[in-house]
Enzyme design. Sequence first.
Site, PDB file in Angstrom:
ATOM      1  N   GLN A 134       0.851  -1.201   0.000  1.00  0.00           N
ATOM      2  CA  GLN A 134       0.000   0.000   0.000  1.00  0.00           C
ATOM      3  C   GLN A 134       0.878   1.239   0.000  1.00  0.00           C
ATOM      4  O   GLN A 134       0.389   2.352  -0.141  1.00  0.00           O
ATOM      5  CB  GLN A 134      -0.871   0.014   1.266  1.00  0.00           C
ATOM      6  CG  GLN A 134      -1.844  -1.135   1.340  1.00  0.00           C
ATOM      7  CD  GLN A 134      -2.459  -1.241   2.730  1.00  0.00           C
ATOM      8  OE1 GLN A 134      -3.463  -0.607   3.023  1.00  0.00           O
ATOM      9  NE2 GLN A 134      -1.859  -2.026   3.596  1.00  0.00           N
ATOM     10  N   GLY A 178       2.801  -4.286   9.067  1.00  0.00           N
ATOM     11  CA  GLY A 178       2.732  -2.841   9.302  1.00  0.00           C
ATOM     12  C   GLY A 178       1.571  -2.127   8.657  1.00  0.00           C
ATOM     13  O   GLY A 178       1.748  -1.069   8.073  1.00  0.00           O
ATOM     14  N   THR A 179       0.394  -2.686   8.791  1.00  0.00           N
ATOM     15  CA  THR A 179      -0.787  -1.971   8.278  1.00  0.00           C
ATOM     16  C   THR A 179      -1.923  -2.078   9.289  1.00  0.00           C
ATOM     17  O   THR A 179      -2.094  -3.116   9.925  1.00  0.00           O
ATOM     18  CB  THR A 179      -1.237  -2.489   6.902  1.00  0.00           C
ATOM     19  OG1 THR A 179      -2.520  -1.917   6.580  1.00  0.00           O
ATOM     20  CG2 THR A 179      -1.341  -4.001   6.823  1.00  0.00           C
ATOM     21  N   SER A 180      -2.695  -0.994   9.389  1.00  0.00           N
ATOM     22  CA  SER A 180      -3.835  -1.001  10.313  1.00  0.00           C
ATOM     23  C   SER A 180      -5.027  -1.740   9.704  1.00  0.00           C
ATOM     24  O   SER A 180      -6.052  -1.885  10.359  1.00  0.00           O
ATOM     25  CB  SER A 180      -4.237   0.435  10.651  1.00  0.00           C
ATOM     26  OG  SER A 180      -4.617   1.113   9.467  1.00  0.00           O
ATOM     27  N   VAL A 221       3.555   4.087  -1.083  1.00  0.00           N
ATOM     28  CA  VAL A 221       3.874   4.759  -2.340  1.00  0.00           C
ATOM     29  C   VAL A 221       5.377   5.018  -2.439  1.00  0.00           C
ATOM     30  O   VAL A 221       5.853   5.566  -3.423  1.00  0.00           O
ATOM     31  CB  VAL A 221       3.048   6.058  -2.509  1.00  0.00           C
ATOM     32  CG1 VAL A 221       1.562   5.724  -2.589  1.00  0.00           C
ATOM     33  CG2 VAL A 221       3.296   7.055  -1.382  1.00  0.00           C
ATOM     34  N   HIS A 230      -1.529   1.588  -4.192  1.00  0.00           N
ATOM     35  CA  HIS A 230      -1.979   2.977  -4.040  1.00  0.00           C
ATOM     36  C   HIS A 230      -1.135   3.975  -4.816  1.00  0.00           C
ATOM     37  O   HIS A 230      -1.157   5.161  -4.521  1.00  0.00           O
ATOM     38  CB  HIS A 230      -2.010   3.353  -2.542  1.00  0.00           C
ATOM     39  CG  HIS A 230      -3.052   2.599  -1.773  1.00  0.00           C
ATOM     40  ND1 HIS A 230      -3.051   2.462  -0.406  1.00  0.00           N
ATOM     41  CD2 HIS A 230      -4.157   1.926  -2.210  1.00  0.00           C
ATOM     42  CE1 HIS A 230      -4.099   1.754  -0.029  1.00  0.00           C
ATOM     43  NE2 HIS A 230      -4.787   1.402  -1.100  1.00  0.00           N
TER      44      HIS A 230
HETATM   45  P1  OAD Z   1      -1.625   3.138   8.953  1.00  0.00           P
HETATM   46  O1  OAD Z   1      -0.966   4.387   9.398  1.00  0.00           O
HETATM   47  O2  OAD Z   1      -3.119   3.090   8.933  1.00  0.00           O
HETATM   48  O3  OAD Z   1      -1.137   1.927   9.865  1.00  0.00           O
HETATM   49  C1  OAD Z   1       0.215   1.776  10.168  1.00  0.00           C
HETATM   50  C2  OAD Z   1       0.411   0.472  10.886  1.00  0.00           C
HETATM   51  O4  OAD Z   1       1.821   0.307  11.071  1.00  0.00           O
HETATM   52  C3  OAD Z   1      -0.235   0.403  12.282  1.00  0.00           C
HETATM   53  O5  OAD Z   1      -0.934  -0.821  12.415  1.00  0.00           O
HETATM   54  C4  OAD Z   1       0.968   0.473  13.226  1.00  0.00           C
HETATM   55  O6  OAD Z   1       0.758  -0.296  14.425  1.00  0.00           O
HETATM   56  C5  OAD Z   1       2.049  -0.168  12.375  1.00  0.00           C
HETATM   57  N1  OAD Z   1       3.435   0.192  12.739  1.00  0.00           N
HETATM   58  C6  OAD Z   1       3.915   1.319  13.308  1.00  0.00           C
HETATM   59  N2  OAD Z   1       5.255   1.235  13.438  1.00  0.00           N
HETATM   60  C7  OAD Z   1       5.624   0.037  12.944  1.00  0.00           C
HETATM   61  C8  OAD Z   1       6.873  -0.635  12.781  1.00  0.00           C
HETATM   62  N3  OAD Z   1       8.034  -0.093  13.176  1.00  0.00           N
HETATM   63  N4  OAD Z   1       6.870  -1.861  12.221  1.00  0.00           N
HETATM   64  C9  OAD Z   1       5.705  -2.443  11.809  1.00  0.00           C
HETATM   65  N5  OAD Z   1       4.511  -1.862  11.951  1.00  0.00           N
HETATM   66  C10 OAD Z   1       4.464  -0.638  12.493  1.00  0.00           C
HETATM   67  O7  OAD Z   1      -0.998   2.785   7.505  1.00  0.00           O
HETATM   68  P2  OAD Z   1      -1.584   1.820   6.390  1.00  0.00           P
HETATM   69  O8  OAD Z   1      -2.325   0.683   6.975  1.00  0.00           O
HETATM   70  O9  OAD Z   1      -0.459   1.540   5.462  1.00  0.00           O
HETATM   71  O10 OAD Z   1      -3.376   5.395   1.404  1.00  0.00           O
HETATM   72  O11 OAD Z   1      -2.602   2.782   5.662  1.00  0.00           O
HETATM   73  C11 OAD Z   1      -3.276   2.351   4.517  1.00  0.00           C
HETATM   74  C12 OAD Z   1      -3.489   3.498   3.563  1.00  0.00           C
HETATM   75  O12 OAD Z   1      -4.089   4.587   4.253  1.00  0.00           O
HETATM   76  C13 OAD Z   1      -2.210   4.088   3.008  1.00  0.00           C
HETATM   77  O13 OAD Z   1      -1.714   3.381   1.892  1.00  0.00           O
HETATM   78  C14 OAD Z   1      -2.623   5.476   2.622  1.00  0.00           C
HETATM   79  C15 OAD Z   1      -3.492   5.826   3.810  1.00  0.00           C
HETATM   80  O14 OAD Z   1      -4.520   6.722   3.557  1.00  0.00           O
HETATM   81  C16 OAD Z   1      -3.377   6.424   0.545  1.00  0.00           C
HETATM   82  O15 OAD Z   1      -2.909   7.514   0.792  1.00  0.00           O
HETATM   83  C17 OAD Z   1      -4.021   6.115  -0.768  1.00  0.00           C
END
Ligand code: OAD
Length: 231
Positions: free
Chosen positions: A87, A172-174, A89, A105
């Site tokens: 996801q 590492g994704t929510s 960029v 994305h």
């Molecule tokens: P989020 O910010 O929603 O989630 C980040 C995740 O990373 C959370 O579950 C954290 O617990 C975890 N995290 C934090 N530090 C970490 C580490 N050191 N190692 C592993 N995990 C860690 O980000 P995404 O799920 O990627 O889209 O968000 C999805 C989409 O929402 C993105 O692609 C973006 C955003 O809006 C667009 O902009 C199109």
Amino acid sequence: MKKKLVILTGAGMSAESGLRTFRDADGLWENYPVMDVASADGFARNPALVHKFYNDRRRQLIDALPNAGHIALADLERQFDVYVITQNVDDLHERAGSSHVLHLHGELMKVRAIDDPDLTFTLTPPDLSTTPSTLIDGHRVRPHIVFFQEAVPMIEPAIEIASEADVFVVIGTSLAVYPAASLLYYVRPSVPIFYIDPNPASVPEGVTVIREPATKGVATLRHILLSALDS
Ligand code: OAD
């Protein structure tokens, strides 16, 4: 034949490279109104703001380096057919050496013609900034990013890859954004699923949660996967 290892990554994958996640405390969406900088309506309303937001992200990205997690995933290509569906960029998986990276994305270092979505251009330093009046080959451009309210064209190939996985890993994704989060549900029933995240979202029963940051968690995963290959 090598087993197919499919990895779905999110912003947490690149957190230890110094790139902020979106929804953690002090994440990007806490500091920028998401619907202003990352939606189709926001771009129509104030394109200069959206260009500036992504110009800033690009400047941060060129100073960032792949972390040990990105590198270890690339290294797993020695034992597995590794497919990364991200996801993110950023281009840190590519820079770490991963061969198959699908960007759900979009890609930060690319822009595309507003009048021809198939026409993409890769920005190269030092020219990483665009504005509403920037012309490339005579075209006005926009970030090559999937905005909220837009379709996710790469979801179809991503579903196909997920449905062919022999091992599926989420890092590492929510799991808050669809359709990316739905990929988990295309994995065949008997396939092991791992989820590396220090603060994991709730996931279906049967998923092995590795509650660690990406760098450490990928090392743990590697150990588990290689031990299983040996046995
Ligand atoms: P989020 O910010 O929603 O989630 C980040 C995740 O990373 C959370 O579950 C954290 O617990 C975890 N995290 C934090 N530090 C970490 C580490 N050191 N190692 C592993 N995990 C860690 O980000 P995404 O799920 O990627 O889209 O968000 C999805 C989409 O929402 C993105 O692609 C973006 C955003 O809006 C667009 O902009 C199109």
